[in-house]
Write a protein that holds these residues in place. Structure first.
Motif, mmCIF file in Angstrom:
data_model
loop_
_atom_site.group_PDB
_atom_site.id
_atom_site.type_symbol
_atom_site.label_atom_id
_atom_site.label_comp_id
_atom_site.label_asym_id
_atom_site.label_seq_id
_atom_site.Cartn_x
_atom_site.Cartn_y
_atom_site.Cartn_z
ATOM 1 N N THR A 1 -4.369 -1.066 -3.366
ATOM 2 C CA THR A 1 -5.421 -0.501 -2.531
ATOM 3 C C THR A 1 -4.775 -0.112 -1.214
ATOM 4 O O THR A 1 -4.175 -0.953 -0.534
ATOM 5 N N ILE A 2 -4.868 1.167 -0.854
ATOM 6 C CA ILE A 2 -4.204 1.688 0.339
ATOM 7 C C ILE A 2 -5.269 2.252 1.272
ATOM 8 O O ILE A 2 -6.046 3.133 0.894
ATOM 9 N N LEU A 3 -5.313 1.738 2.484
ATOM 10 C CA LEU A 3 -6.325 2.130 3.461
ATOM 11 C C LEU A 3 -5.695 2.911 4.607
ATOM 12 O O LEU A 3 -4.681 2.496 5.165
ATOM 13 N N PHE A 4 -6.304 4.044 4.936
ATOM 14 C CA PHE A 4 -5.916 4.825 6.111
ATOM 15 C C PHE A 4 -7.093 4.823 7.084
ATOM 16 O O PHE A 4 -8.188 5.294 6.763
ATOM 17 N N VAL A 5 -6.860 4.274 8.277
ATOM 18 C CA VAL A 5 -7.949 4.111 9.237
ATOM 19 C C VAL A 5 -7.418 4.309 10.651
ATOM 20 O O VAL A 5 -6.312 3.871 10.973
ATOM 21 N N LYS B 1 11.608 -0.811 -1.396
ATOM 22 C CA LYS B 1 11.011 -1.295 -2.645
ATOM 23 C C LYS B 1 10.043 -2.448 -2.403
ATOM 24 O O LYS B 1 8.974 -2.505 -3.016
ATOM 25 N N ASP B 2 10.415 -3.368 -1.529
ATOM 26 C CA ASP B 2 9.529 -4.500 -1.248
ATOM 27 C C ASP B 2 8.208 -4.038 -0.656
ATOM 28 O O ASP B 2 7.147 -4.593 -0.965
ATOM 29 N N PHE B 3 8.266 -3.017 0.208
ATOM 30 C CA PHE B 3 7.047 -2.473 0.793
ATOM 31 C C PHE B 3 6.184 -1.826 -0.279
ATOM 32 O O PHE B 3 4.959 -2.013 -0.310
ATOM 33 N N ASN B 4 6.791 -1.086 -1.180
ATOM 34 C CA ASN B 4 6.047 -0.398 -2.230
ATOM 35 C C ASN B 4 5.416 -1.356 -3.221
ATOM 36 O O ASN B 4 4.333 -1.095 -3.750
ATOM 37 N N ASP B 5 6.075 -2.475 -3.473
ATOM 38 C CA ASP B 5 5.618 -3.390 -4.517
ATOM 39 C C ASP B 5 4.906 -4.628 -3.996
ATOM 40 O O ASP B 5 4.535 -5.504 -4.776
ATOM 41 N N ALA B 6 4.716 -4.734 -2.686
ATOM 42 C CA ALA B 6 4.121 -5.941 -2.090
ATOM 43 C C ALA B 6 2.759 -6.239 -2.702
ATOM 44 O O ALA B 6 1.952 -5.336 -2.936
ATOM 45 N N LYS B 7 2.486 -7.527 -2.931
ATOM 46 C CA LYS B 7 1.251 -7.937 -3.598
ATOM 47 C C LYS B 7 0.143 -8.355 -2.635
ATOM 48 O O LYS B 7 -1.007 -8.437 -3.026
ATOM 49 N N GLY B 8 0.474 -8.668 -1.400
ATOM 50 C CA GLY B 8 -0.525 -9.167 -0.469
ATOM 51 C C GLY B 8 -0.954 -8.133 0.552
ATOM 52 O O GLY B 8 -1.034 -6.934 0.269
ATOM 53 N N LYS C 1 1.424 6.208 -5.977
ATOM 54 C CA LYS C 1 1.812 5.995 -7.369
ATOM 55 C C LYS C 1 0.574 6.111 -8.257
ATOM 56 O O LYS C 1 -0.560 6.032 -7.780
ATOM 57 N N GLU C 2 0.813 6.304 -9.531
ATOM 58 C CA GLU C 2 -0.304 6.388 -10.465
ATOM 59 C C GLU C 2 -1.220 5.173 -10.329
ATOM 60 O O GLU C 2 -0.752 4.050 -10.169
ATOM 61 N N LYS C 3 -2.517 5.408 -10.387
ATOM 62 C CA LYS C 3 -3.577 4.389 -10.378
ATOM 63 C C LYS C 3 -3.789 3.716 -9.023
ATOM 64 O O LYS C 3 -4.538 2.747 -8.931
ATOM 65 N N ASP C 4 -3.167 4.218 -7.960
ATOM 66 C CA ASP C 4 -3.493 3.716 -6.627
ATOM 67 C C ASP C 4 -4.958 4.005 -6.315
ATOM 68 O O ASP C 4 -5.539 4.970 -6.813
ATOM 69 N N LEU C 5 -5.534 3.154 -5.470
ATOM 70 C CA LEU C 5 -6.869 3.414 -4.930
ATOM 71 C C LEU C 5 -6.705 3.694 -3.444
ATOM 72 O O LEU C 5 -6.248 2.832 -2.686
ATOM 73 N N PHE D 1 -2.183 13.750 -5.134
ATOM 74 C CA PHE D 1 -2.430 12.509 -5.858
ATOM 75 C C PHE D 1 -1.720 12.542 -7.207
ATOM 76 O O PHE D 1 -1.905 13.497 -7.976
ATOM 77 N N PRO D 2 -0.959 11.516 -7.546
ATOM 78 C CA PRO D 2 -0.465 11.374 -8.924
ATOM 79 C C PRO D 2 -1.632 11.129 -9.872
ATOM 80 O O PRO D 2 -2.761 10.862 -9.430
ATOM 81 N N PRO D 3 -1.397 11.173 -11.184
ATOM 82 C CA PRO D 3 -2.496 10.961 -12.139
ATOM 83 C C PRO D 3 -3.188 9.617 -11.940
ATOM 84 O O PRO D 3 -2.560 8.608 -11.619
ATOM 85 N N ASP D 4 -4.503 9.626 -12.122
ATOM 86 C CA ASP D 4 -5.352 8.427 -12.110
ATOM 87 C C ASP D 4 -5.437 7.749 -10.750
ATOM 88 O O ASP D 4 -5.870 6.595 -10.662
ATOM 89 N N VAL D 5 -5.054 8.434 -9.687
ATOM 90 C CA VAL D 5 -5.308 7.908 -8.347
ATOM 91 C C VAL D 5 -6.792 8.088 -8.043
ATOM 92 O O VAL D 5 -7.376 9.146 -8.315
#
Length: 575
Positions: free
Chosen positions: A447-451, A536-543, A388-392, A409-413
């Motif tokens: 913040t999305i990490l791929f490792v 939706k819960d996975f996409n919007d999770a805060k923790g 989504k926009e502005k993801d890191l 990447f969407p804008p501002d990623v």
């Protein structure tokens, strides 16, 4: 009590540590990474007094990785370690920041000036009375080294070091003796902010370079723009985007430059990395009669083993401290001023581009097969639709760094990678730092990490710090049974590239996370992943979320295979 005559003339006496941390707050830092040690403990007492947050990490290496990530997200960071044992553990992470142009203020608590002068046989030393040996090591990976030994000079040393860190976008080393921590220095200086503005170019030299660039640009038939890492590191993204918007020329990024350009722009053409590029991208870039190269860092992994087929005769290079037009170099003429004037003066009616940027090849349908196996070719375009926009987006050295080329990447990623230094395990600590920076900025961004599983095992403890500070991080842990990038270079079935299988999804629980603090998923098929990415819960999770993602052991992104093949050839060269 005796009066120190050296402080009688001070208008606003403040302790050295208070001054130092107040300056860190002033330049934008809000959290300080590091570990306590007896030579820095008193200094650490001043961190909350400066309204800074002490993050604390599990070890100094991870702290350095985290400071690196924090700086990439927020602009600059601070790291505090203790003398010798602490700073040497952090050195690999600081070296990576130096290599990749990341501004980290490394503060080292060290023995008192008296102990140093007397050559005392103290713990954490080499036992030879040399208290400068570690600072001398650190100076090789710092653009400035400040030994705070003289109160009369300390305030100026601190201000100069912080300015150098920002301007050059590289680490600085500050050596803080225990008996200097509470020495009084002039606090009135704090009323005047440190000047962090870029040194201006000499106007006539700058104008001359701009005129030369415009002459070649207006005459070109197929000019293109290529954006690399140093455009990001040296804060030229606004200039880059303004140039792209005005000139409307085909624009490409390198792997290290991914995220620097809006990929939704009609002129965006994709990732160029020599032979690792998509064929249409490679053809257009290499057939251009003029390449405006902004912030290039032409390392082997950034160029698919130095496989560029562009001519310097057709290239104009813009760098942070010089410009190069074809074979003529202009030292001291920095790119930011040149780009600003170039944007003002370019005549768009004289620009020509006979070829449009190719359609970016990153559609899932082009990589779908009939099986349920999650392949690298399918996964990376698919996960691009999850962004989504502005993801890191933080990617680890290995399959992730190369696979992400195929994600849109969407804008501002913001793309965060370590392709030049390439320290395995860097991304876990960096992701913690990135997420902490986002929290400090008061922004609601993912913040999305791929490792990979191999890399994850090196620095897994930093998941504990993510839990401790309730950070918003989603970890896609690629389970493919070992060090895939090493397998591709050499030793596909070698034992040294294998690792022990862990119960990865149980790790947050071991680190103390409750079921409310972490969500855990084991994903083995495309269908399972599709369902998760649509949730939706996975996409919007805060923790914290940890997704164990199964992929075939021998599978790797196309670009990694090509780069590894070239790397193996380079390693085998005899002369």
């Amino acid at each position: 009590m005796a009066i120190d005559i050296r402080t009688q003339g001070l208008k606003k006496p403040v302790p050295v540590a208070q001054y130092l941390f107040a300056r860190l707050y002033e330049i934008g830092i809000r959290s300080v990474h590091g570990l306590p040690g007896d030579f820095n403990l008193v200094a650490l007492d001043y961190i909350p007094k400066a309204k800074l947050k002490w993050v604390g990490s599990v070890n100094e290496l991870n702290a350095a990785y985290a400071a690196d990530g924090y700086a990439r997200a927020l602009g600059i960071s601070a790291l505090v370690t203790t003398f010798g044992v602490g700073e040497l553990s952090a050195m690999n992470g600081v070296a990576g920041a130096y290599s990749e142009h990341v501004p980290v203020v490394h503060i080292v608590g060290c023995p008192s000036t008296i102990s140093q002068r007397n050559g005392m046989l103290l713990h954490h030393t080499l036992g030879n009375g040399d208290f400068n040996v570690f600072a001398n090591m650190g100076s090789q990976i710092a653009c400035n080294t400040a030994r705070l030994n003289n109160p009369a000079e300390i305030a100026e040393q601190i201000d100069f070091a912080l300015r150098e860190c920002w301007i050059h976008s590289r680490p600085v080393y500050i050596m803080l003796p225990t008996d200097m921590v509470e020495k009084q220095i002039e606090g009135a200086r704090l009323d005047t902010p440190i000047d962090l503005s870029d040194p201006p170019n000499e106007p006539e030299r700058e104008d001359y370079v701009v005129d030369v660039v415009l002459r070649y640009l207006h005459a070109a038939k197929n000019p293109i723009i290529l954006v690399d890492a140093c455009a990001i590191r040296h804060r030229c993204l606004e200039e880059v985007r303004n140039l792209v918007d005005k000139a409307k020329l085909p624009v490409f990024v390198t792997p290290m430059g991914k995220g620097a350009v809006n990929e939704s722009s009609p002129t965006y053409g994709g990732v160029y990395a020599g032979t690792g590029s998509q064929p249409a991208v490679q053809e257009l870039v290499e057939s251009a009669d003029l390449v405006l190269s902004i912030g290039a860092l032409k390392s082997d992994f950034n160029t698919t083993g130095f496989s560029y087929r562009t001519s310097q005769l057709n290239t104009i290079d813009f760098h942070s401290d010089h410009c190069k037009v074809r074979y003529s170099e202009y030292p001291g003429v920095a790119m930011k001023g040149v780009l600003r004037k170039l944007i003002e003066r370019v005549d768009t009616t004289k620009l020509s581009s006979e070829k449009l940027a190719p359609k970016v090849v990153n559609e899932v349908s082009e990589n779908r097969d009939s099986t349920e196996t999650i392949t690298q070719a399918w996964f990376w375009p698919r996960v691009g639709e999850y962004f989504k926009e502005k993801d890191l987006v933080v990617t680890e050295t290995g399959t992730s760094n190369f696979g992400i080329w195929e994600s849109k990447f969407p804008p501002d990623v913001v793309g965060i990678t370590q392709i030049l230094w390439g320290s395995i395990g860097w991304s876990v600590g960096a992701a913690q730092g990135v997420a902490q920076a986002v929290k400090d900025m008061g922004e609601d961004r993912r913040t999305i990490l791929f490792v990979g599983d191999g890399s994850f095992q090196l620095t897994v403890q930093e998941v504990s710090t993510m839990i401790k500070h309730k950070l918003r991080v989603t970890i896609f842990l690629i389970y493919n049974e070992g060090f895939t990038i090493e397998r591709c270079i050499h030793g596909m079935e070698a034992e040294y590239n294998d690792i022990r299988r862990w119960n990865y999804t149980e790790i947050p629980t071991v680190f103390g996370a409750t079921d409310k603090e972490v969500r855990k998923h084991i994903i083995k098929t495309k269908s399972e992943l599709e369902k998760l990415l649509a949730d939706k819960d996975f996409n919007d999770a805060k923790g914290l979320q940890l997704v164990e993602l199964w992929m075939p052991k021998h599978d790797a992104p196309r670009a990694l295979k090509l780069t590894a093949e070239q790397s193996a050839k380079n390693n085998a060269r005899m002369e």
